[in-house]
Design a protein around this motif. Structure first.
Motif, PDB file in Angstrom:
ATOM      1  N   ALA A  32       2.543 -21.267 -32.289  1.00  0.00           N
ATOM      2  CA  ALA A  32       2.199 -21.862 -30.997  1.00  0.00           C
ATOM      3  C   ALA A  32       0.895 -22.639 -31.087  1.00  0.00           C
ATOM      4  O   ALA A  32       0.036 -22.344 -31.919  1.00  0.00           O
ATOM      5  CB  ALA A  32       2.076 -20.776 -29.924  1.00  0.00           C
ATOM      6  N   ASP A  33       0.784 -23.662 -30.235  1.00  0.00           N
ATOM      7  CA  ASP A  33      -0.501 -24.323 -29.998  1.00  0.00           C
ATOM      8  C   ASP A  33      -1.019 -23.786 -28.679  1.00  0.00           C
ATOM      9  O   ASP A  33      -0.247 -23.604 -27.732  1.00  0.00           O
ATOM     10  CB  ASP A  33      -0.327 -25.843 -29.904  1.00  0.00           C
ATOM     11  CG  ASP A  33      -0.113 -26.464 -31.275  1.00  0.00           C
ATOM     12  OD1 ASP A  33      -0.656 -25.916 -32.261  1.00  0.00           O
ATOM     13  OD2 ASP A  33       0.603 -27.481 -31.363  1.00  0.00           O
ATOM     14  N   VAL A  34      -2.315 -23.531 -28.623  1.00  0.00           N
ATOM     15  CA  VAL A  34      -2.902 -22.962 -27.406  1.00  0.00           C
ATOM     16  C   VAL A  34      -3.736 -24.026 -26.710  1.00  0.00           C
ATOM     17  O   VAL A  34      -4.532 -24.723 -27.338  1.00  0.00           O
ATOM     18  CB  VAL A  34      -3.788 -21.744 -27.732  1.00  0.00           C
ATOM     19  CG1 VAL A  34      -4.353 -21.154 -26.440  1.00  0.00           C
ATOM     20  CG2 VAL A  34      -3.007 -20.705 -28.499  1.00  0.00           C
ATOM     21  N   GLN A  35      -3.511 -24.151 -25.416  1.00  0.00           N
ATOM     22  CA  GLN A  35      -4.302 -25.066 -24.605  1.00  0.00           C
ATOM     23  C   GLN A  35      -5.087 -24.265 -23.576  1.00  0.00           C
ATOM     24  O   GLN A  35      -4.637 -23.210 -23.131  1.00  0.00           O
ATOM     25  CB  GLN A  35      -3.385 -26.061 -23.878  1.00  0.00           C
ATOM     26  CG  GLN A  35      -2.512 -26.875 -24.828  1.00  0.00           C
ATOM     27  CD  GLN A  35      -1.630 -27.879 -24.097  1.00  0.00           C
ATOM     28  OE1 GLN A  35      -1.461 -27.785 -22.878  1.00  0.00           O
ATOM     29  NE2 GLN A  35      -1.076 -28.821 -24.835  1.00  0.00           N
ATOM     30  N   ILE A  36      -6.271 -24.773 -23.210  1.00  0.00           N
ATOM     31  CA  ILE A  36      -7.020 -24.161 -22.104  1.00  0.00           C
ATOM     32  C   ILE A  36      -7.097 -25.168 -20.966  1.00  0.00           C
ATOM     33  O   ILE A  36      -7.059 -26.385 -21.198  1.00  0.00           O
ATOM     34  CB  ILE A  36      -8.451 -23.729 -22.510  1.00  0.00           C
ATOM     35  CG1 ILE A  36      -9.290 -24.938 -22.974  1.00  0.00           C
ATOM     36  CG2 ILE A  36      -8.408 -22.652 -23.587  1.00  0.00           C
ATOM     37  CD1 ILE A  36     -10.777 -24.641 -23.056  1.00  0.00           C
ATOM     38  N   SER A  37      -7.218 -24.650 -19.732  1.00  0.00           N
ATOM     39  CA  SER A  37      -7.382 -25.560 -18.598  1.00  0.00           C
ATOM     40  C   SER A  37      -8.689 -26.316 -18.793  1.00  0.00           C
ATOM     41  O   SER A  37      -9.680 -25.757 -19.264  1.00  0.00           O
ATOM     42  CB  SER A  37      -7.401 -24.765 -17.289  1.00  0.00           C
ATOM     43  OG  SER A  37      -8.368 -23.739 -17.350  1.00  0.00           O
ATOM     44  N   CYS A  38      -8.686 -27.616 -18.463  1.00  0.00           N
ATOM     45  CA  CYS A  38      -9.831 -28.489 -18.757  1.00  0.00           C
ATOM     46  C   CYS A  38     -11.100 -27.950 -18.097  1.00  0.00           C
ATOM     47  O   CYS A  38     -11.146 -27.748 -16.873  1.00  0.00           O
ATOM     48  CB  CYS A  38      -9.536 -29.911 -18.282  1.00  0.00           C
ATOM     49  SG  CYS A  38     -10.913 -31.034 -18.609  1.00  0.00           S
TER      50      CYS A  38
END
Ligand code: PHE
Length: 349
Positions: free
Chosen positions: A254-260
């Protein structure tokens, strides 16, 4: 005589020296001034008496002033040639480089979760950097790693050929070959890629890798751990989301994103109006990796069942330190970290 006085005043460092100086010049019976006044002043011709008297008084004042001065200076010792009453030269204390600071911050978050630190070599073999991580020879996945090969390795078997490690993942293998589960480690370090330098790329950069291997480790452990880490690094209001991705050594990946963190998820230039920032790669340790580890352990005579994939699972993750530091500090050019420009570095003092 005036020169003699001045020579004497320059060495009045202690109260003993001062007292000797005072006795020498002002002593009631044998003081030089008394002798001078008797020998010269009293017998001088009338017209010379006035200018000589003025000179004599000046000398006396100089001597008295010299005896006063050090005491008035600071009530302490006066070091020759140094005026200790002047303000000192302010020296800036050194600081940790901002990249090191961020790397240690990431490592600390995982230490608090019970992880320990492992390190590995930057000059690595093909086996640890690729083969054991399920990148077969000539597999296209190797192209994603832009490898810097060490010269003249052709005569060696392919697994022994040296290269600059392209990621910190080889230390996963080194750790598992050396020790049985449970494993909870973070691996901070330098990695190298054949990338042209631009605002977001550097041929040398830093990663922090994580590896957790035990019985009953699931994808939700991975999600919970990384969600906690991102909140610890960027603030408790930050959200995370996981997207399917691919790495040869994790499955699923998986690639993990955070809220900006700049617009709170509303959309801005920094997050390309998506409201999300991509930060790291992760996944569940691929059974093929456990198989390579087991094979190596057998060669070392560790014929155990330590990494039996029916019983043992794990997760791994890797993040770029530069990218995280750039987001933390709002830095737009990665090159600033390596410029040595004091105007940049002083901002972190
Ligand atoms: N090693 C990967 C890279 O540098 C990142 C990664 C680490 C992905 C661990 C998954 C698990 O591209």
């Amino acid at each position: 005589v005036a020169e003699e006085v001045r020579g004497g005043t320059s060495s009045l460092e202690t109260s003993e020296a001062q007292e000797a100086f005072r006795l020498h010049w002002l002593g009631r019976k044998q003081g030089r001034l008394k002798l001078i006044s008797e020998a010269w002043l009293k017998s001088a011709p009338a017209e010379a008496r006035k200018p000589l008297g003025i000179r004599f008084n000046q000398l006396k004042q100089e001597i008295e002033a010299a005896l006063q001065a050090p005491v008035a200076a600071a009530g302490a010792a006066v070091v020759r040639g140094i005026d200790i009453t002047l303000p000192g030269t302010v020296r800036q204390p050194g600081i940790a480089h901002p990249l090191l600071e961020t790397m240690q911050e990431i490592v600390r978050v995982f230490h608090h979760l019970g992880y320990s630190t492992n390190l590995g070599p930057q000059v690595e073999t093909d086996f640890y950097n690729f083969e054991a991580l399920n990148f077969p020879q000539n597999h296209p996945a190797r192209d994603t790693q832009d490898t810097l090969q060490i010269a003249d390795q052709g005569a060696k078997p392919s697994r022994d050929r040296l290269l600059m490690r392209t990621h910190t993942s080889p230390v996963q293998i080194r750790t598992m070959v050396a020790q049985a589960p449970p494993i909870r480690i973070v691996i901070p370090g330098k990695v190298h890629r054949n990338d042209a330098a631009d605002a977001t790329h550097s041929p040398i950069f830093h990663q922090v890798e994580g590896l957790c291997v035990d019985t009953n480790i699931t994808f939700s452990d991975l999600k919970g751990t990384l969600d906690h880490a991102m909140k610890a690094l960027f603030g408790s209001g930050v959200k995370t989301r996981f997207f399917p991705s691919f790495f040869p050594f994790t499955e699923p990946s998986a690639d993990v994103q955070i809220s900006c963190i700049f617009c709170g998820g509303k959309g801005c230039r920094k997050c390309k109006h998506s409201g999300w920032i991509e930060l790291l790669g992760c996944g569940m340790v691929d059974p093929a990796v456990f198989a390579s580890v087991t094979e190596e352990r057998r060669k070392l005579g560790l014929d155990d069942d330590a990494y039996n994939p029916d019983r043992i699972t794990g997760f791994a993750f890797g993040m770029g330190v530069e990218r995280i530091a750039m987001i933390q500090h709002g830095i737009s050019d990665i090159g600033q970290f390596y410029s040595g420009d004091m105007r940049f570095l002083e901002q972190f003092a």
